[in-house]
Design a protein around this motif. Structure first.
Motif, PDB file in Angstrom:
ATOM      1  N   VAL A 190       0.855  -1.190   0.000  1.00  0.00           N
ATOM      2  CA  VAL A 190       0.000   0.000   0.000  1.00  0.00           C
ATOM      3  C   VAL A 190       0.893   1.243   0.000  1.00  0.00           C
ATOM      4  O   VAL A 190       1.728   1.421   0.868  1.00  0.00           O
ATOM      5  CB  VAL A 190      -0.952   0.013   1.215  1.00  0.00           C
ATOM      6  N   ILE A 191       0.718   2.071  -1.021  1.00  0.00           N
ATOM      7  CA  ILE A 191       1.543   3.272  -1.193  1.00  0.00           C
ATOM      8  C   ILE A 191       0.611   4.440  -1.516  1.00  0.00           C
ATOM      9  O   ILE A 191      -0.418   4.249  -2.156  1.00  0.00           O
ATOM     10  CB  ILE A 191       2.534   3.083  -2.375  1.00  0.00           C
ATOM     11  N   ILE A 192       1.002   5.643  -1.080  1.00  0.00           N
ATOM     12  CA  ILE A 192       0.273   6.835  -1.534  1.00  0.00           C
ATOM     13  C   ILE A 192       0.869   7.229  -2.878  1.00  0.00           C
ATOM     14  O   ILE A 192       2.067   7.469  -2.977  1.00  0.00           O
ATOM     15  CB  ILE A 192       0.414   7.997  -0.537  1.00  0.00           C
ATOM     16  N   CYS A 193       0.026   7.272  -3.906  1.00  0.00           N
ATOM     17  CA  CYS A 193       0.509   7.646  -5.235  1.00  0.00           C
ATOM     18  C   CYS A 193       0.614   9.164  -5.306  1.00  0.00           C
ATOM     19  O   CYS A 193      -0.363   9.880  -5.109  1.00  0.00           O
ATOM     20  CB  CYS A 193      -0.457   7.131  -6.304  1.00  0.00           C
ATOM     21  N   LEU A 194       1.835   9.641  -5.570  1.00  0.00           N
ATOM     22  CA  LEU A 194       2.027  11.095  -5.628  1.00  0.00           C
ATOM     23  C   LEU A 194       1.605  11.686  -6.968  1.00  0.00           C
ATOM     24  O   LEU A 194       1.639  12.885  -7.161  1.00  0.00           O
ATOM     25  CB  LEU A 194       3.482  11.451  -5.340  1.00  0.00           C
ATOM     26  N   HIS A 195       1.203  10.815  -7.894  1.00  0.00           N
ATOM     27  CA  HIS A 195       0.693  11.335  -9.165  1.00  0.00           C
ATOM     28  C   HIS A 195      -0.788  11.692  -9.026  1.00  0.00           C
ATOM     29  O   HIS A 195      -1.223  12.745  -9.467  1.00  0.00           O
ATOM     30  CB  HIS A 195       0.872  10.309 -10.282  1.00  0.00           C
ATOM     31  N   CYS A 196      -1.548  10.760  -8.416  1.00  0.00           N
ATOM     32  CA  CYS A 196      -2.995  10.982  -8.357  1.00  0.00           C
ATOM     33  C   CYS A 196      -3.500  11.214  -6.940  1.00  0.00           C
ATOM     34  O   CYS A 196      -4.656  11.605  -6.745  1.00  0.00           O
ATOM     35  CB  CYS A 196      -3.743   9.807  -8.999  1.00  0.00           C
ATOM     36  N   GLY A 197      -2.656  10.959  -5.936  1.00  0.00           N
ATOM     37  CA  GLY A 197      -3.075  11.215  -4.566  1.00  0.00           C
ATOM     38  C   GLY A 197      -3.814  10.065  -3.892  1.00  0.00           C
ATOM     39  O   GLY A 197      -4.160  10.150  -2.726  1.00  0.00           O
ATOM     40  N   ASN A 198      -4.048   8.977  -4.617  1.00  0.00           N
ATOM     41  CA  ASN A 198      -4.747   7.851  -3.998  1.00  0.00           C
ATOM     42  C   ASN A 198      -3.799   6.994  -3.171  1.00  0.00           C
ATOM     43  O   ASN A 198      -2.665   6.746  -3.566  1.00  0.00           O
ATOM     44  CB  ASN A 198      -5.384   6.969  -5.082  1.00  0.00           C
ATOM     45  N   LYS A 199      -4.317   6.534  -2.017  1.00  0.00           N
ATOM     46  CA  LYS A 199      -3.561   5.574  -1.217  1.00  0.00           C
ATOM     47  C   LYS A 199      -4.111   4.212  -1.595  1.00  0.00           C
ATOM     48  O   LYS A 199      -5.282   3.915  -1.332  1.00  0.00           O
ATOM     49  CB  LYS A 199      -3.785   5.866   0.272  1.00  0.00           C
ATOM     50  N   THR A 200      -3.286   3.415  -2.229  1.00  0.00           N
ATOM     51  CA  THR A 200      -3.838   2.184  -2.789  1.00  0.00           C
ATOM     52  C   THR A 200      -2.781   1.085  -2.849  1.00  0.00           C
ATOM     53  O   THR A 200      -1.592   1.358  -2.747  1.00  0.00           O
ATOM     54  CB  THR A 200      -4.417   2.483  -4.203  1.00  0.00           C
ATOM     55  N   SER A 201      -3.243  -0.147  -2.966  1.00  0.00           N
ATOM     56  CA  SER A 201      -2.320  -1.264  -3.057  1.00  0.00           C
ATOM     57  C   SER A 201      -1.742  -1.343  -4.469  1.00  0.00           C
ATOM     58  O   SER A 201      -2.474  -1.327  -5.446  1.00  0.00           O
ATOM     59  CB  SER A 201      -3.068  -2.553  -2.707  1.00  0.00           C
ATOM     60  N   MET A 202      -0.402  -1.389  -4.557  1.00  0.00           N
ATOM     61  CA  MET A 202       0.244  -1.427  -5.870  1.00  0.00           C
ATOM     62  C   MET A 202       1.135  -2.656  -5.993  1.00  0.00           C
ATOM     63  O   MET A 202       1.752  -3.081  -5.033  1.00  0.00           O
ATOM     64  CB  MET A 202       1.118  -0.182  -6.065  1.00  0.00           C
ATOM     65  N   LYS A 203       1.205  -3.156  -7.219  1.00  0.00           N
ATOM     66  CA  LYS A 203       2.053  -4.320  -7.489  1.00  0.00           C
ATOM     67  C   LYS A 203       3.411  -3.874  -8.035  1.00  0.00           C
ATOM     68  O   LYS A 203       3.498  -2.878  -8.743  1.00  0.00           O
ATOM     69  CB  LYS A 203       1.377  -5.209  -8.535  1.00  0.00           C
TER      70      LYS A 203
END
Ligand SMILES: [Zn+2]
Length: 226
Positions: A5-18
C-alpha cells in the motif's frame, strides 16, 4: 507478485500497488588487515541496493522505491538495517522525522501537486505554519515567524531567500484566484519546503544518530583495548 500500500504522488490515492519491475545490485569490498593475514582479506563487507517499480492501478503511473543496506550496519539481531525511500516521483522520502501535524500538512500538499498548483502552494504554506507552531515561533504572520526561527538559529540565514519566495508565492496562491502556477514553480516550492523541513527535522535526527553510533564505536574500541 509483491504488493504494497503506497500513496501515489501522481494521483493522490492511497492504494495497493504491485511491483512491475525490479533490479538488485550487490557490491562487495574486501577489508584487508596485513597484521592478521597477508594472503586473504580479514573480512568482506557488502552493500546492497534494490529498486522496485510499483504501478498505480488508478492512474497507471509508476512509483520507484529504493532499498539499501550495508552489512556493517545491523539490527541487534544481526540482520542488516534496511532503508527504503521513494526516489520517483520526488516526494516524501525522509518524513519519518517530522512531527505528525507537519507531516500530514506536507503530505496533503504533495497529494495535490499535480491536481491544483495553487492549492498545493497554500498547503505548503500551511506546512510551514505548522512547523513554526511546533517550534514555538513568535510573530504575527508566517514571514515574521520564519524570521524568529532564524534569530533562534533554528533556521540558518541562507533560508531567508527561500522563505521569502515561499511567502510571496503563498500569498499570490491565496489571493489571486486567476493566477496559474506552472508545474515548475510548484516543483520548486515543494523542493524549498523540503529543504527547510530537512534542515529543521531530518538533519538533527541524522546527526544525533551518527553521534550515537560514533559514541558506541568509541566505547566498544575502549572495551576491546582493555
Ligand atoms: Zn496514481
Amino acid at each position: 507478485m509483491k504488493e504494497k500500500v503506497i500513496i501515489c504522488l501522481h494521483c493522490g490515492n492511497k492504494t495497493s500497488m504491485k511491483v512491475v519491475a525490479n533490479h538488485d545490485l550487490m557490491e562487495h569490498e574486501e577489508i584487508w588487515d596485513y597484521s592478521v593475514n597477508y594472503y586473504s582479506p580479514a573480512y568482506i563487507t557488502s552493500f546492497f541496493k534494490q529498486w522496485e517499480m510499483y504501478l498505480c492501478p488508478v492512474c497507471t503511473e509508476v512509483t520507484i522505491q529504493r532499498t539499501t543496506s550495508f552489512s556493517e550496519e545491523t539490527e541487534p539481531n544481526g540482520n542488516p538495517i534496511k532503508y527504503t525511500d521513494t526516489i520517483f516521483p520526488l516526494g516524501f522520502s525522509e518524513n519519518k522525522h517530522l512531527p505528525s501535524p507537519v507531516r500530514d500538512a506536507f503530505e496533503a500538499a504533495l497529494k495535490v501537486r499535480n491536481l491544483d498548483g495553487a492549492v498545493c502552494i497554500m498547503a505548503l504554506r500551511r506546512t510551514l505554519e505548522k512547523m513554526c507552531k511546533h517550534k514555538n515561533a513568535k510573530g504575527k504572520d508566517l514571514f515574521s515567524k520564519l524570521k524568529d526561527l532564524q534569530s533562534e538559529n533554528i533556521l540558518p540565514p541562507i533560508m531567508e531567500g527561500i522563505s521569502y519566495i515561499l511567502r510571496k508565492e503563498g500569498n499570490s496562491a491565496a489571493h489571486a484566484d486567476d493566477k496559474e502556477f506552472s508545474s515548475e514553480t510548484v516543483k520548486l516550492m515543494i523542493e524549498f519546503t523540503e529543504v527547510i523541513l530537512d534542515y529543521v527535522y531530518s538533519l538533527p535526527a541524522k546527526i544525533e544518530k551518527a553521534q550515537l553510533k560514533l559514541n558506541q564505536d568509541v566505547i566498544s574500541n575502549e572495551e576491546s583495548e582493555l
